[in-house]
Motif scaffolding. Structure first.
Motif: not given
Ligand code: DHB
Length: 311
Positions: A250-261
């Protein structure tokens, strides 16, 4: 060390991003494009002993909320990816992951023996979660089979490796899967998640399924799966303190990356959004992630990883 730098198995990555196995990684040309992109690393298409054409087309379909696929493991055979791994320029600083998805335990041992013998720096991601080969259930949904696989691979391969896991949906299953993974110290990282398997997308205009294999059933990714992916990343992060987690889903934005981190990921893979946007997405995601980290005053990913707050 820069703001975005990451590590996996003691190896340095310039940033945490890479493709999800299966997307843009079947051919050398595609792998080279990932190597030339702003991704921090790349992973090869899950391979089998022999090359496969995969399932009949159409076998991938995008919707406004994500994608559905039933590719059926189209790949050039492990020797092709091993040749790529042997010729790869590791000194350029972009680590290579090698995805392996044998159709049996014996096939996995055959491929892993050859990979080990080649002694490249490539890092193995053993796929326990392919949902799309008709008649072949996912290993990771059969805990006894998963235990046998990890036991045999740990003995035979005897080097650190990672596992690509399907999503689980029950706390008892998180507990049981993590307990099995924790029996095997050579399982050094856990990639969560593969697609949510065997979903069905329907086109109401045509009153039809949208992909041809398996009467339209296939694995879904994209927006559909982000919360499931985050739950699985965090569930295994909490339960496997001696292992690292790679987030995928579900990663489509930098915010999604930040959520995974925040959920606990050390690296983050991009599937559907890479398929739709192409390798230029990695430039955008790194820029968006950098903006978020700087606005919040973070100086490294270590300060973010697993720091998810509960209420
Ligand atoms: C395929 C899909 C997967 O989700 C996977 O893990 C391996 C292979 C495929 O259909 O090719």
């Amino acid at each position: 060390m820069s703001l975005l730098s990451a590590t996996l198995l003691g190896t340095h990555f310039a940033n945490p991003l890479l493709n999800a196995s299966g997307v843009h990684c079947r051919f050398n040309t595609e792998l080279d494009e990932l190597a030339a992109s702003a991704a921090g690393s790349l992973v090869t298409k899950s391979c089998t002993v022999l090359a496969r054409d995969g399932n009949p087309e159409p076998r991938y379909f995008a919707t406004p909320l994500g994608s559905i696929n039933s590719m059926g493991l189209p790949n050039a055979g492990y020797q092709y990816y091993l040749d790529y791994a042997k010729a790869y320029d590791y000194a350029a600083g972009k680590p290579l992951l090698f995805s392996v998805a044998g159709l049996s335990l014996e096939d996995n041992l055959t491929m892993l023996a050859a990979i080990k013998a080649a002694a490249t720096p490539a890092i193995v991601e053993l796929n326990l979660s392919c949902p799309n080969v008709p008649g072949k259930p996912q290993i990771a949904y059969d805990f006894a089979a998963m235990d046998r696989m990890l036991d045999a691979v740990s003995r035979d391969y005897a080097l650190p490796f990672g596992v690509k896991m399907p999503p689980y949906f029950d706390i008892a299953h998180f507990d049981e899967a993590a307990a099995i993974l924790n029996k095997y110290p050579l399982v050094a990282f856990v990639t969560c998640i593969n697609s949510i398997g065997n979903a069905l997308v329907i086109d109401t205009e045509t009153e039809s399924v949208v992909i041809k294999p398996k009467d339209g059933f296939g694995g879904i990714g994209g927006d559909y799966v982000l919360p499931t992916a985050l739950a699985n990343v965090n569930a295994f992060y909490r339960r496997c303190p001696a292992k690292q987690i790679i987030g995928c889903g579900g990663v489509k934005t930098g915010e999604h990356v930040f959520m995974h981190l925040l959920a606990g990921a050390s690296l983050v893979q991009v599937g559907t959004a890479l398929y739709e946007e192409g390798p230029g997405i990695f430039t955008r995601l790194n820029a968006e992630l950098t903006t978020i980290l700087q606005r919040k005053g973070y100086q490294s990913l270590d300060e973010v990883r697993g720091k998810l707050r509960t209420l």
